[in-house]
Design a protein around this motif. Structure first.
Motif, mmCIF file in Angstrom:
data_model
loop_
_atom_site.group_PDB
_atom_site.id
_atom_site.type_symbol
_atom_site.label_atom_id
_atom_site.label_comp_id
_atom_site.label_asym_id
_atom_site.label_seq_id
_atom_site.Cartn_x
_atom_site.Cartn_y
_atom_site.Cartn_z
ATOM 1 N N PRO A 171 -37.107 -38.313 -25.153
ATOM 2 C CA PRO A 171 -37.701 -39.503 -24.088
ATOM 3 C C PRO A 171 -37.059 -40.536 -23.246
ATOM 4 C CG PRO A 171 -39.461 -38.938 -26.179
ATOM 5 C CD PRO A 171 -37.862 -37.705 -26.013
ATOM 6 N N SER A 172 -35.971 -40.525 -24.308
ATOM 7 C CA SER A 172 -35.046 -41.407 -23.762
ATOM 8 C C SER A 172 -34.495 -41.031 -23.087
ATOM 9 C CB SER A 172 -33.780 -41.997 -24.376
ATOM 10 O OG SER A 172 -33.431 -41.034 -25.363
ATOM 11 N N PHE A 173 -34.498 -39.563 -22.215
ATOM 12 C CA PHE A 173 -33.704 -39.210 -21.389
ATOM 13 C C PHE A 173 -34.419 -39.239 -20.287
ATOM 14 C CE2 PHE A 173 -30.420 -36.254 -24.249
ATOM 15 C CZ PHE A 173 -29.547 -37.098 -23.985
ATOM 16 N N VAL A 174 -35.867 -39.379 -20.874
ATOM 17 C CA VAL A 174 -36.917 -38.689 -19.516
ATOM 18 C C VAL A 174 -36.879 -39.592 -19.160
ATOM 19 C CG1 VAL A 174 -39.155 -38.966 -19.022
ATOM 20 C CG2 VAL A 174 -38.188 -36.766 -20.793
ATOM 21 N N LEU A 175 -36.824 -41.192 -19.606
ATOM 22 C CA LEU A 175 -36.543 -42.678 -19.161
ATOM 23 C C LEU A 175 -35.068 -42.551 -17.958
ATOM 24 C CD1 LEU A 175 -37.525 -45.546 -18.922
ATOM 25 C CD2 LEU A 175 -36.357 -45.731 -21.102
ATOM 26 N N ASP A 176 -34.143 -42.311 -18.538
ATOM 27 C CA ASP A 176 -32.872 -42.382 -18.083
ATOM 28 C C ASP A 176 -32.889 -41.917 -16.616
ATOM 29 O OD1 ASP A 176 -29.767 -42.557 -18.343
ATOM 30 O OD2 ASP A 176 -30.254 -40.704 -17.691
ATOM 31 N N ARG A 177 -33.825 -40.453 -16.522
ATOM 32 C CA ARG A 177 -33.930 -39.674 -15.435
ATOM 33 C C ARG A 177 -34.082 -40.413 -14.458
ATOM 34 N NH1 ARG A 177 -35.465 -33.961 -14.851
ATOM 35 N NH2 ARG A 177 -37.557 -34.281 -16.095
ATOM 36 N N TYR A 178 -35.953 -41.173 -14.347
ATOM 37 C CA TYR A 178 -36.338 -42.216 -13.949
ATOM 38 C C TYR A 178 -35.701 -43.235 -13.501
ATOM 39 C CZ TYR A 178 -41.054 -39.446 -15.138
ATOM 40 O OH TYR A 178 -42.242 -38.276 -15.378
ATOM 41 N N GLN A 179 -34.770 -43.691 -13.902
ATOM 42 C CA GLN A 179 -34.024 -44.779 -13.790
ATOM 43 C C GLN A 179 -32.941 -44.525 -12.983
ATOM 44 O OE1 GLN A 179 -32.899 -46.720 -17.415
ATOM 45 N NE2 GLN A 179 -34.776 -47.524 -17.262
ATOM 46 N N ARG A 180 -32.398 -43.687 -12.997
ATOM 47 C CA ARG A 180 -30.949 -43.269 -12.330
ATOM 48 C C ARG A 180 -31.461 -42.533 -11.150
ATOM 49 N NH1 ARG A 180 -26.520 -42.365 -14.557
ATOM 50 N NH2 ARG A 180 -26.446 -42.817 -16.690
ATOM 51 N N TYR A 181 -32.951 -42.219 -10.577
ATOM 52 C CA TYR A 181 -33.197 -41.977 -9.456
ATOM 53 C C TYR A 181 -33.388 -42.937 -8.731
ATOM 54 C CZ TYR A 181 -34.866 -37.111 -10.611
ATOM 55 O OH TYR A 181 -34.803 -35.499 -11.332
ATOM 56 N N LEU A 182 -33.916 -43.809 -9.322
ATOM 57 C CA LEU A 182 -34.658 -45.132 -8.698
ATOM 58 C C LEU A 182 -32.808 -46.065 -8.444
ATOM 59 C CD1 LEU A 182 -37.787 -46.663 -10.889
ATOM 60 C CD2 LEU A 182 -37.690 -45.600 -8.282
ATOM 61 N N GLY A 183 -32.520 -45.906 -8.966
ATOM 62 C CA GLY A 183 -30.769 -46.820 -8.817
ATOM 63 C C GLY A 183 -30.209 -46.523 -7.504
ATOM 64 N N TRP A 184 -30.466 -44.803 -7.646
ATOM 65 C CA TRP A 184 -29.212 -43.828 -6.595
ATOM 66 C C TRP A 184 -30.051 -44.075 -5.356
ATOM 67 C CZ3 TRP A 184 -24.919 -41.969 -7.520
ATOM 68 C CH2 TRP A 184 -24.056 -41.340 -6.543
ATOM 69 N N TYR A 185 -31.417 -44.523 -5.480
ATOM 70 C CA TYR A 185 -31.875 -44.478 -4.073
ATOM 71 C C TYR A 185 -31.552 -45.572 -3.279
ATOM 72 C CZ TYR A 185 -34.005 -39.778 -4.111
ATOM 73 O OH TYR A 185 -34.268 -38.060 -4.611
ATOM 74 N N ASP A 186 -32.303 -46.425 -4.060
ATOM 75 C CA ASP A 186 -31.857 -47.643 -3.757
ATOM 76 C C ASP A 186 -31.295 -48.804 -3.279
ATOM 77 O OD1 ASP A 186 -32.897 -50.931 -4.220
ATOM 78 O OD2 ASP A 186 -32.347 -51.268 -5.710
ATOM 79 N N LYS A 187 -30.272 -47.674 -3.852
ATOM 80 C CA LYS A 187 -28.810 -47.888 -3.331
ATOM 81 C C LYS A 187 -28.176 -47.744 -2.309
ATOM 82 C CE LYS A 187 -23.472 -46.543 -4.196
ATOM 83 N NZ LYS A 187 -22.977 -46.214 -5.302
ATOM 84 N N TYR A 188 -28.769 -46.080 -1.473
ATOM 85 C CA TYR A 188 -28.682 -46.479 -0.392
ATOM 86 C C TYR A 188 -29.601 -46.335 0.380
ATOM 87 C CZ TYR A 188 -24.496 -43.902 -2.269
ATOM 88 O OH TYR A 188 -23.689 -43.635 -3.623
ATOM 89 N N LEU A 189 -30.918 -46.554 0.250
ATOM 90 C CA LEU A 189 -32.126 -47.108 1.237
ATOM 91 C C LEU A 189 -32.556 -48.323 1.394
ATOM 92 C CD1 LEU A 189 -34.431 -43.717 0.123
ATOM 93 C CD2 LEU A 189 -32.684 -43.896 1.937
ATOM 94 N N ARG A 190 -32.460 -49.353 0.598
ATOM 95 C CA ARG A 190 -32.254 -50.597 -0.233
ATOM 96 C C ARG A 190 -33.777 -50.944 0.765
ATOM 97 N NH1 ARG A 190 -27.229 -49.844 2.377
ATOM 98 N NH2 ARG A 190 -25.834 -50.988 0.980
ATOM 99 N N PRO A 191 -34.656 -50.459 0.464
ATOM 100 C CA PRO A 191 -36.000 -50.706 0.829
ATOM 101 C C PRO A 191 -36.349 -52.147 0.321
ATOM 102 C CG PRO A 191 -36.283 -49.581 -1.275
ATOM 103 C CD PRO A 191 -34.669 -49.286 -1.405
ATOM 104 N N VAL A 192 -37.331 -52.483 1.664
ATOM 105 C CA VAL A 192 -37.703 -54.080 0.682
ATOM 106 C C VAL A 192 -38.556 -54.276 0.811
ATOM 107 C CG1 VAL A 192 -35.227 -55.287 2.469
ATOM 108 C CG2 VAL A 192 -37.898 -53.888 4.221
#
Length: 669
Positions: free
Chosen positions: A646-667
């Motif tokens: 479970p902690s890895f599942v959560l980690d993966r979701y958070q990393r996905y969001l962080g990576w995309y937000d870093k480069y796509l900067r949705p508003v």
């Protein structure tokens, strides 16, 4: 520090959409909500039709593990009872034919491999029935309830040693099989899965089948005298054949199995007719199409003979067979273009009838002797629950996630269709964020399903909803190679990976952009397994994507030969690398053309993955690092192809969001 900043930006992004959700009296989905989701397992209806047993799987964030318990619900849905609560978990509940017992498999009290337990419905604690050293996998009650046939793994001599001795004096791993590796199992030895018959009264078990091959899917004949099962026993080396057959054996130790089917491909899922005269089963396609399998319903006399194919022109995915009580009709699950239905076909042949259809997924079902049906079903905005099937409609029996879903502002999932460059219509799903506003352009994530023999469908997908909750449009394309569109659609990519799929996926992106709702400057891409492989293909084809995540993928395909579990497919679809080196090089173009990649990419995988080994991600990560392209590699210790901790599942979701937000900067639109 950099990771903290990336994750913090994802949290900030979520808060941006909270206002829109609050206007609806609900809130956006969060990555941590997966801890609160409960998963309802396959239903088992009691012989009298009064109760339905099932499992509920929950996640404990403190213990960092999941746990499944057995529950039951009354047919009218008014009473729900929890039957087990051990920390070890229980699975696969089944009723005894006389309604007295509810059986299940559990690893409680450190029993090896999970054992069979009986819960007397009159009351009292569950009692362990088996103590097989190889544990219990599949099982089925005999019609008279006196015996149970189980599938158990041959014991490993090393298991007889105390743990301290095994750790102190480990033996070398000796490999001599052609197919020598499998995800979760690791290196394969000569211990196999065989059938046992367990006497319920004495708790004693006798082994029914033996040999250097695996036996599975045991099913009793209605008179309790014979057992049908599936095995790969033909040829000098069954590992080198993609051929399983249906066998029948007398339910007496020492009996010799009779081979019932002789199709050169896979036969599976045998189901006896109520009178025992026929066996229905699934017949797969040509052996070399193992990665693009599509089954057809077949029936054959239970004493042997010529099989008859039913609905042979259906050209859709079928499975989960059962007979109606009168023996005239066969029920089955029907997968068709982004949905999965419950259907029937006459046992003598004829037209297919859909009992339950619509934009939903029927995952599985069960039937009582009186014909009552219960199904596990979901839609794009509702998680799997159990339903009574009555007069072509579904009546809810369970509501395990109702309270959570009532809080959430989920996205809107729509069917979209478009033409690819070959003029063929491609189907996809488009998920729009809650509070979507026409006229605004959103960042778009192309999220690619694995398989490739699978489909994106109208069933709740946490990951798609999580992206939508963070302001993304999510496009899920059923590219050529996917299921749900027939055999020709699946096998279109045979020995031609990364070509037609890429065309279809990019055509989908172009279509959504043409609708005026996606920002072409803020495109992201990602996927897991074959979805990760296709991500590698696409970022080596175009630089239009500003961020990518490639999970459990590979690009230098030659290095997968002998390191993963797909040796049969490689040699029968591509040919051995030394026989067809140009094709292997062609299919490895993401690695050999890595200098064309400009997309910052997050690579991920499980340390113990034998399906698509972490080597594939490591190689691409190293290539991008060498080229100065921003990349990150995340390896999850102790995990296989599917990330389960479970902690890895959560980690993966958070990393996905962080990576995309870093480069796509949705508003906020």
């Amino acid at each position: 520090m950099r990771l903290r900043l990336v994750l913090a930006s994802a949290v900030t992004l979520t808060s941006c959409f909270a206002a829109a959700a609050a206007a609806q009296g609900t809130r956006p989905l969060k990555a941590s909500d997966f801890y609160h989701l409960r998963d309802v397992g396959a239903p088992r209806i009691s012989p009298d039709g009064a109760w339905v047993a099932y499992t509920v799987t929950t996640t404990d964030s403190a213990k960092d593990k999941s746990d499944s318990d057995v529950w039951m619900v009354s047919w009218d849905g008014t009473r729900t009872l929890r039957l087990t609560s051990s920390p070890e978990g229980e699975s696969n509940p089944r009723w005894s034919p006389d309604n007295r017992y509810l059986s299940f498999v559990s690893g409680r009290f450190e029993s090896k491999g999970g054992q069979l337990w009986l819960l007397d419905r009159a009351g009292g604690e569950a009692v362990r029935l088996t103590d097989l050293k190889g544990g219990v996998a599949d099982y089925e009650w005999s019609p008279d309830g006196t015996r149970i046939v189980v599938t158990s793994h041959d014991p490993d001599p090393e298991e007889a040693k105390p743990d301290s001795l095994k750790d102190k004096n480990p033996k070398p791993i000796v490999v001599d099989r052609y197919a020598f590796k499998r995800d979760y199992a690791g290196y394969l030895n000569r211990q196999r899965d065989h059938l046992w018959i367990v006497d319920v009264a004495t708790k004693k078990g006798v082994q029914l089948t033996t040999g250097d091959f695996d036996d599975r899917m045991p099913r009793w004949s209605p008179d309790g005298r014979r057992i049908a099962f599936v095995s790969r026993r033909e040829g000098k080396d069954p590992d080198r054949e993609n051929n399983s057959d249906v066998y029948v054996v007398d339910a007496v130790a020492g009996s010799t199995p009779q081979r019932l089917t002789s199709w050169r491909g896979d036969d599976s899922e045998p189901v006896w007719s109520p009178d025992g005269a026929w066996i229905a089963y699934l017949q797969s396609g040509e052996p070399q199409l193992s990665a693009y399998a599509q089954e057809t319903i077949a029936v054959i006399p239970s004493t042997g003979g010529t099989p008859r194919l039913l609905a042979a022109t259906l050209d859709r995915d079928v499975g989960d067979l059962s007979w109606t009580p009168d023996g005239r009709t066969i029920r089955f699950i029907l997968g068709d273009d982004r949905a999965v239905h419950l259907a029937t076909v006459p046992a003598e042949g004829g037209a297919v009838t859909r009992l339950i259809d619509g934009r939903r997924v029927i995952w599985t079902y069960d039937a009582a002797p009186d014909g009552r049906l219960v199904a596990r079903a979901a839609t794009a905005t509702t998680t799997p629950e159990l339903f009574a099937v009555e007069k072509g409609a579904l009546r809810a029996l369970t509501h395990v996630n109702d309270s959570l879903l009532a809080q959430l502002a989920l996205g809107t999932t729509e069917d979209v269709d478009f033409k690819n460059k070959d003029g063929l219509t491609v189907g996809a799903l488009l998920v729009k964020p809650a509070g979507f506003q026409a006229g605004k352009k959103y960042p778009l994530l192309l999220w690619i399903h694995g398989g490739p023999n699978g489909q994106d469908q109208h069933a709740f997908a946490f990951q798609r909803e999580l992206y939508a909750a963070n302001g993304y449009l999510v496009l899920a394309v059923n590219y050529r190679g996917s299921s749900g569109r027939g055999q020709a659609w699946k096998k279109a990519i045979f020995a031609d990976w990364g070509n037609k799929e890429v065309q279809d996926l990019l055509a989908g992106v172009d279509h959504v952009i043409s609708l005026g709702i996606a920002d072409p400057e803020r495109l992201g891409i990602g996927g897991w397994s074959y979805g990760g492989i296709l991500t590698d293909y696409i970022i080596a084809t175009t630089t239009r994507f500003k961020a990518a995540s490639s999970g459990a993928g590979s690009a230098l395909q030659t290095t997968m030969y002998g390191t993963d579990q797909y040796i049969y497919q490689y040699e029968n679809e591509l040919g051995a690398p030394w026989k067809n080196p140009k094709l292997w090089e062609k299919l490895s173009y993401p690695f050999y053309k890595a200098d064309r990649i400009k997309t910052p990419t997050l690579f991920m995988g499980g340390e113990k993955d034998a399906n698509v080994p972490i080597t594939g991600s490591e190689q691409m990560y190293m290539a991008l690092k060498s080229l100065g392209v921003d990349a990150q590699l995340v390896v999850y210790p102790g995990q296989f192809h599917g990330i389960s901790r479970p902690s890895f599942v959560l980690d993966r979701y958070q990393r996905y969001l962080g990576w995309y937000d870093k480069y796509l900067r949705p508003v906020t639109p």
